[in-house]
Design an enzyme around this catalytic site. Structure first.
Site, PDB file in Angstrom:
ATOM      1  N   GLY A 154      40.708  35.145  43.885  1.00 14.69           N
ATOM      2  CA  GLY A 154      42.306  35.809  43.668  1.00 14.69           C
ATOM      3  C   GLY A 154      42.545  35.773  42.359  1.00 14.69           C
ATOM      4  CG  ASP A 155      43.767  33.460  38.519  1.00 14.45           C
ATOM      5  OD1 ASP A 155      43.918  34.198  37.565  1.00 14.45           O
ATOM      6  OD2 ASP A 155      44.586  32.888  38.955  1.00 14.45           O
TER       7      ASP A 155
END
Ligand SMILES: *[C@@H]1O[C@H](CO)[C@@H](O)[C@H](O)[C@H]1NC(C)=O
Ligand SMILES: *[C@@H]1O[C@H](CO)[C@@H](O)[C@H](O)[C@H]1NC(C)=O
Ligand SMILES: *[C@@H]1O[C@H](CO)[C@@H](O)[C@H](O)[C@H]1NC(C)=O
Ligand SMILES: *[C@@H]1O[C@H](CO)[C@@H](O)[C@H](O)[C@H]1NC(C)=O
Ligand SMILES: *[C@@H]1O[C@H](CO)[C@@H](O)[C@H](O)[C@H]1NC(C)=O
Ligand SMILES: *[C@@H]1O[C@H](CO)[C@@H](O)[C@H](O)[C@H]1NC(C)=O
Ligand SMILES: *[C@@H]1O[C@H](CO)[C@@H](O)[C@H](O)[C@H]1NC(C)=O
Ligand SMILES: *[C@@H]1O[C@H](CO)[C@@H](O)[C@H](O)[C@H]1NC(C)=O
Ligand SMILES: *[C@@H]1O[C@H](CO)[C@@H](O)[C@H](O)[C@H]1NC(C)=O
Length: 425
Positions: free
Chosen positions: A225-226
């Site tokens: 998610g990064d």
């Protein structure tokens, strides 16, 4: 003639068997088989015996790693990983004991370095950070994702002339693979899956490069998610190709410019044949503002330097969530949102080419270039762009601020300034 051929053949045979070096000292690491017994001492013992001129073997079983590992002194070693290394869930142990990386006040669970190191996971060798525990815990800490002492899964520090191949990283505690002071290293067929089972993961970058050069990434797959991968301060001569990124933020340059008055560069980056699925961007740049506010990891600013000479070729996106290509020069102290000047950075972005960017997106914006007025972006090129919404309508908005000499496109409107650090406000 015939004899000559036979002799040549025999010579070849001899050199092949010599190349196999049957005498290479091999250490097969025993596993305790229970997470109440730490396997780290046995791992360290094997590296001490066979880590210089030998071979270290992790068997097809689970190793419980309950304490930090420092193996920075390797030389000419094969590291064969056939099993899983599972890190312990004792968060307070790791916060107190994880090893300093020497960058942004970050720390790590395992720091590994040396020359001529060949790590091979054969597609099965796995580093399991047990991150589900970390992702839940960090939410309870008011989502301070850069929590001091939260460890990076693996840090390669001072690694040269080496290869990392066929390894899987599962649910890293924080960032997955930090690469610092490393040169001439090849990464091949690495899979990162930081998808949380219980809550979403946070701050689990796929790979981060710092003060490193001549790196090649081939066949990298990242679910997170990064940042899918991030090229940070003094990353030069890097190739990334034939890779797939899911759900994350895309290929990041930065954040950079965090250290007041320090000169840092990112240059000669080539990215080719990348598939993105549900990422926020394809490519994005983020620099700190010129105003220093606090210190790393969560504060800083005022850095100098440039990002330049980059080619991004043949990018395919599917369900992109934000601007395909973004620049934000507005990163600032995490505790002081809405303050600071987004156009005063002295860090310059220049000579960047996107050649081939196709697929589906949920955003109308092809570009959001929010550049500094102090050091405007120059020579940004966008060619072969073909983005559309799910319904087939073309997405073709090019928004810019402080962009000089655009190539292959025209700025159609002003980008918003002062929004989120990812350039989408
Ligand atoms: C050991 O494993 C159990 C069960 O999976 C888990 O609850 C516990 O937190 C683990 N302990 C450590 C130190 O990792
Ligand atoms: C790792 O060990 C080396 C010596 O073997 C030492 O110089 C270095 O400081 C250690 N690194 C960390 C981060 O503790
Ligand atoms: C690193 O962070 C800790 C905790 O916030 C702080 O005490 C320490 O001074 C920092 N070190 C550096 C070098 O910034
Ligand atoms: C942390 O973030 C999660 C997900 O966004 C949210 O549900 C939770 O309330 C936040 N926790 C705190 C303490 O702010
Ligand atoms: C690419 O890496 C994956 C692991 O993520 C592996 O299964 C696959 O065989 C690799 N492909 C090639 C062509 O090496
Ligand atoms: C990644 O992990 C998630 C959560 O466990 C799982 O659902 C998913 O299948 C995994 N993806 C891959 C490619 O292994
Ligand atoms: C980055 O490299 C430059 C030279 O290009 C050097 O002057 C600078 O000290 C380096 N900065 C860091 C933080 O390593
Ligand atoms: C922000 O910085 C720019 C460039 O230095 C300057 O022109 C502008 O006046 C500053 N804005 C504010 C609100 O201070
Ligand atoms: C297609 O979708 C976009 C984005 O939702 C919308 O702005 C546009 O009007 C739609 N076009 C048609 C023809 O429906």
């Amino acid at each position: 003639m015939y004899i000559h051929k036979v002799l040549t053949f025999l010579t070849a045979l001899t050199s092949v068997s010599a190349g196999r070096t049957p005498s290479r000292k091999t250490c097969v690491i025993p596993a305790s088989g229970t997470n109440t017994t730490d396997d780290a001492p046995a791992i360290l013992h094997a590296f001490k015996r066979c880590g210089r001129g030998g071979k270290v073997v992790f068997k097809p079983t689970t190793y419980h790693v309950n304490s930090v590992l420092n193996t920075t002194w390797l030389k000419d070693v094969d590291i064969d990983i056939q099993g899983t290394l599972l890190w312990s869930t004792d968060i307070h142990y790791w916060l107190d004991n994880s090893l300093e990386v020497g960058y942004q006040n970050q720390s790590t669970a395992w720091i590994l370095g040396g020359d001529s190191v060949r790590i091979n996971g054969h597609g099965v060798g796995t580093f399991d950070g047990n991150g589900d525990y970390w992702y839940e815990w960090i939410q309870e800490q008011e989502n301070t994702s850069n929590y001091p002492g939260r460890p990076i899964a693996l840090t390669l520090d001072g690694l040269t002339n080496s290869v990392v191949r066929g390894v899987t990283f599962l649910r890293s505690q924080m960032w997955t693979l930090a690469i610092i002071y490393s040169h001439h290293v090849e990464f091949d067929s690495i899979l990162v899956n930081n998808t949380g089972n219980r809550v979403d993961s946070s701050n689990t970058d796929g790979a981060d490069t710092i003060r490193s050069s001549h790196l090649t990434f081939n066949n990298l797959t990242v679910y997170n998610g990064d940042d899918s991968i991030s090229f940070k301060a003094n990353s030069t001569d890097i190739t990334l190709k034939n890779s797939r990124f899911y759900n994350g933020l895309g290929v990041a340059i930065g954040s950079i410019g965090q250290l007041n008055d320090e000169f840092e560069v990112v240059e000669r980056i080539k990215v080719e044949n990348i598939n993105y699925e549900n990422t926020l961007h394809a490519v994005y740049f983020k620099t700190w503002t010129d105003d220093q506010n606090g210190y790393p990891p969560n504060g800083g600013g005022g850095g100098l330097g440039y990002a330049s000479n980059m080619l991004f070729k043949n990018l395919k996106v599917s369900n992109m969530r934000g601007s395909a290509v973004a620049i934000s020069q507005c990163t600032r102290f995490i505790g002081a949102p809405g303050t600071g000047n987004c156009t005063n950075s002295q860090f310059q972005i220049r000579d960047i080419t996107i050649a081939g960017l196709k697929g589906t997106t949920g955003s109308s914006r092809v570009t959001s270039f929010q550049c500094s007025a102090e050091a405007p972006c120059t020579d940004l090129g966008m060619f072969g762009i073909d983005l559309e919404f799910e319904n087939g309508t073309a997405a073709g908005e090019y928004l810019c601020g402080n962009v000089k000499h655009p190539r292959g496109f025209e700025c159609m409107g002003e980008v918003c300034v002062g929004g989120s650090s990812t350039g989408d406000c």
